[in-house]
Design a protein around this motif. Sequence first.
Motif, mmCIF file in Angstrom:
data_model
loop_
_atom_site.group_PDB
_atom_site.id
_atom_site.type_symbol
_atom_site.label_atom_id
_atom_site.label_comp_id
_atom_site.label_asym_id
_atom_site.label_seq_id
_atom_site.Cartn_x
_atom_site.Cartn_y
_atom_site.Cartn_z
ATOM 1 N N LYS A 81 0.825 -1.223 0.000
ATOM 2 C CA LYS A 81 0.000 0.000 0.000
ATOM 3 C C LYS A 81 0.856 1.269 0.000
ATOM 4 C CE LYS A 81 -3.992 -2.152 0.354
ATOM 5 N NZ LYS A 81 -5.034 -2.106 -0.695
ATOM 6 N N PHE A 82 2.056 1.171 0.577
ATOM 7 C CA PHE A 82 2.939 2.332 0.727
ATOM 8 C C PHE A 82 3.654 2.689 -0.571
ATOM 9 C CE2 PHE A 82 7.374 3.676 1.554
ATOM 10 C CZ PHE A 82 7.168 4.864 2.254
ATOM 11 N N ALA A 83 4.085 1.685 -1.304
ATOM 12 C CA ALA A 83 4.924 1.905 -2.486
ATOM 13 C C ALA A 83 4.173 2.667 -3.579
ATOM 14 C CB ALA A 83 5.414 0.568 -3.034
ATOM 15 N N TYR A 84 4.876 3.567 -4.232
ATOM 16 C CA TYR A 84 4.343 4.225 -5.424
ATOM 17 C C TYR A 84 4.052 3.171 -6.490
ATOM 18 C CZ TYR A 84 4.456 6.341 -10.043
ATOM 19 O OH TYR A 84 4.147 6.686 -11.338
ATOM 20 N N MET A 85 2.951 3.347 -7.214
ATOM 21 C CA MET A 85 2.602 2.397 -8.269
ATOM 22 C C MET A 85 2.081 3.140 -9.491
ATOM 23 S SD MET A 85 2.821 -0.893 -8.546
ATOM 24 C CE MET A 85 4.012 -0.786 -7.221
ATOM 25 N N PRO A 86 2.630 2.884 -10.683
ATOM 26 C CA PRO A 86 2.019 3.444 -11.898
ATOM 27 C C PRO A 86 0.670 2.776 -12.118
ATOM 28 C CG PRO A 86 3.727 1.852 -12.470
ATOM 29 C CD PRO A 86 3.773 2.004 -10.983
ATOM 30 N N ILE A 87 -0.336 3.537 -12.480
ATOM 31 C CA ILE A 87 -1.687 2.976 -12.544
ATOM 32 C C ILE A 87 -1.918 2.194 -13.836
ATOM 33 C CG2 ILE A 87 -4.150 3.544 -12.616
ATOM 34 C CD1 ILE A 87 -3.496 5.947 -10.804
ATOM 35 N N GLN A 88 -1.514 2.744 -14.966
ATOM 36 C CA GLN A 88 -1.876 2.154 -16.253
ATOM 37 C C GLN A 88 -0.829 1.211 -16.830
ATOM 38 O OE1 GLN A 88 -4.769 2.118 -17.684
ATOM 39 N NE2 GLN A 88 -5.700 3.476 -16.170
ATOM 40 N N LYS A 89 0.440 1.615 -16.816
ATOM 41 C CA LYS A 89 1.444 0.777 -17.467
ATOM 42 C C LYS A 89 2.798 0.973 -16.797
ATOM 43 C CE LYS A 89 2.337 4.227 -21.073
ATOM 44 N NZ LYS A 89 2.363 4.498 -22.527
ATOM 45 N N GLY A 90 3.710 0.069 -17.106
ATOM 46 C CA GLY A 90 5.033 0.123 -16.519
ATOM 47 C C GLY A 90 5.497 -1.275 -16.157
ATOM 48 N N ASN A 91 6.695 -1.349 -15.611
ATOM 49 C CA ASN A 91 7.258 -2.630 -15.184
ATOM 50 C C ASN A 91 7.654 -2.532 -13.716
ATOM 51 O OD1 ASN A 91 7.345 -4.388 -17.582
ATOM 52 N ND2 ASN A 91 8.593 -2.735 -18.441
ATOM 53 N N VAL A 92 7.149 -3.484 -12.942
ATOM 54 C CA VAL A 92 7.366 -3.513 -11.491
ATOM 55 C C VAL A 92 8.002 -4.848 -11.142
ATOM 56 C CG1 VAL A 92 6.222 -3.439 -9.231
ATOM 57 C CG2 VAL A 92 5.357 -2.029 -11.122
ATOM 58 N N ILE A 93 8.951 -4.848 -10.214
ATOM 59 C CA ILE A 93 9.549 -6.108 -9.765
ATOM 60 C C ILE A 93 9.564 -6.146 -8.241
ATOM 61 C CG2 ILE A 93 11.932 -5.225 -9.900
ATOM 62 C CD1 ILE A 93 12.680 -8.126 -10.884
ATOM 63 N N ASP A 94 9.174 -7.284 -7.690
ATOM 64 C CA ASP A 94 9.172 -7.493 -6.244
ATOM 65 C C ASP A 94 10.214 -8.556 -5.912
ATOM 66 O OD1 ASP A 94 8.141 -7.254 -3.526
ATOM 67 O OD2 ASP A 94 7.310 -9.255 -3.839
ATOM 68 N N LEU A 95 11.231 -8.178 -5.144
ATOM 69 C CA LEU A 95 12.292 -9.096 -4.745
ATOM 70 C C LEU A 95 11.950 -9.727 -3.397
ATOM 71 C CD1 LEU A 95 15.302 -6.769 -5.662
ATOM 72 C CD2 LEU A 95 14.193 -8.482 -7.121
ATOM 73 N N CYS A 96 12.448 -10.934 -3.151
ATOM 74 C CA CYS A 96 12.107 -11.680 -1.924
ATOM 75 C C CYS A 96 10.594 -11.833 -1.834
ATOM 76 C CB CYS A 96 12.640 -10.989 -0.682
ATOM 77 S SG CYS A 96 14.395 -10.564 -0.710
ATOM 78 N N THR A 97 9.979 -12.270 -2.916
ATOM 79 C CA THR A 97 8.520 -12.182 -3.056
ATOM 80 C C THR A 97 7.754 -13.230 -2.255
ATOM 81 O OG1 THR A 97 6.825 -11.698 -4.733
ATOM 82 C CG2 THR A 97 8.164 -13.683 -5.070
ATOM 83 N N GLY A 98 8.445 -14.265 -1.739
ATOM 84 C CA GLY A 98 7.748 -15.264 -0.929
ATOM 85 C C GLY A 98 6.678 -15.975 -1.743
ATOM 86 N N ASN A 99 5.447 -15.968 -1.214
ATOM 87 C CA ASN A 99 4.347 -16.636 -1.917
ATOM 88 C C ASN A 99 3.585 -15.674 -2.817
ATOM 89 O OD1 ASN A 99 3.124 -15.181 0.147
ATOM 90 N ND2 ASN A 99 1.754 -16.820 0.789
ATOM 91 N N ALA A 100 4.242 -14.617 -3.249
ATOM 92 C CA ALA A 100 3.700 -13.649 -4.220
ATOM 93 C C ALA A 100 2.631 -12.737 -3.642
ATOM 94 C CB ALA A 100 3.163 -14.346 -5.481
ATOM 95 N N VAL A 101 2.631 -12.559 -2.329
ATOM 96 C CA VAL A 101 1.592 -11.714 -1.730
ATOM 97 C C VAL A 101 1.669 -10.282 -2.248
ATOM 98 C CG1 VAL A 101 3.022 -11.336 0.351
ATOM 99 C CG2 VAL A 101 0.566 -10.870 0.415
ATOM 100 N N ILE A 102 2.885 -9.716 -2.354
ATOM 101 C CA ILE A 102 2.982 -8.322 -2.799
ATOM 102 C C ILE A 102 2.590 -8.168 -4.273
ATOM 103 C CG2 ILE A 102 4.619 -6.425 -3.200
ATOM 104 C CD1 ILE A 102 5.864 -7.110 -0.477
ATOM 105 N N PRO A 103 3.097 -9.012 -5.200
ATOM 106 C CA PRO A 103 2.594 -8.896 -6.579
ATOM 107 C C PRO A 103 1.072 -9.030 -6.684
ATOM 108 C CG PRO A 103 4.602 -10.184 -6.570
ATOM 109 C CD PRO A 103 4.248 -9.948 -5.129
#
Length: 248
Positions: free
Chosen positions: A39-61
């Motif tokens: 919820k804290f991280a900035y996120m582009p709404i429409q398009k872009g490329n995002v990567i989550d490191l140490c993603t575990g069971n993919a909860v953040i993606p």
Amino acid sequence: MNVDLFEDERLDYLLAENLRIIQSPSVFAFSLDAVLLSKFAYMPIQKGNVIDLCTGNAVIPLLLSSRSKAQITGVEIQERLYDMGRRSVEYNSLSDQIRMIHGDLKDMPSVLGYQKYDVVTCNPPYFKTPQKREQNENEHLAIARHEIHCTLEDAVRVSSQLVKPGGKVAFVHRPGRLLEITEYMKQYKIEPKRIQFVYPKKGRESNTLLIEGTKGGQPDLKILPPLFVYDENHEYTKEIRTILYGEE
């Protein structure tokens, strides 16, 4: 849609979002920290490329997918957790948006390319590697909590290598390592821009740190209002209920 569950796995609802996630008490279950980071991280709404490191069971993606139409990559070194995340992504019909990679984050710049991502998020292991006898006896939990495969410096360095100039990098960590994390961020040209401290309740010390920086940004740090998890009745505060369940 059916999903294969193994051993003690269960299929949980993912809080405010209309999603389900595979969890296992003996392998991995997401924490409030991951939800706060999403919820804290900035996120582009429409398009872009995002990567989550140490993603575990993919909860953040999974959580980020409800905030953005960007392409999201999750990287996890533990095969069992990677597989749980992959099956959760498939179960939620998000394979077109979320890609899961089983691998070491330190290899990702050479595998995926340098400066390719608009946003990097990371919930790294919090604790320096203790002596073997002090580590959690459960290998999965030990790797998630202790710097066995990845140090804080590794996480910051790789994030800097992956993010585009002007892109955002966000971490959740422990306040006790605030100076360390800001030193690494500056060393690797990620200028800290936003910090928020999370407290168990009023009158207690902060136990969680959210921090975001901009690659190559100008110094201008904002300290956001504090976030309290529990009220005096030991129930979630309104702010946390909104984050977790979407309640107003």
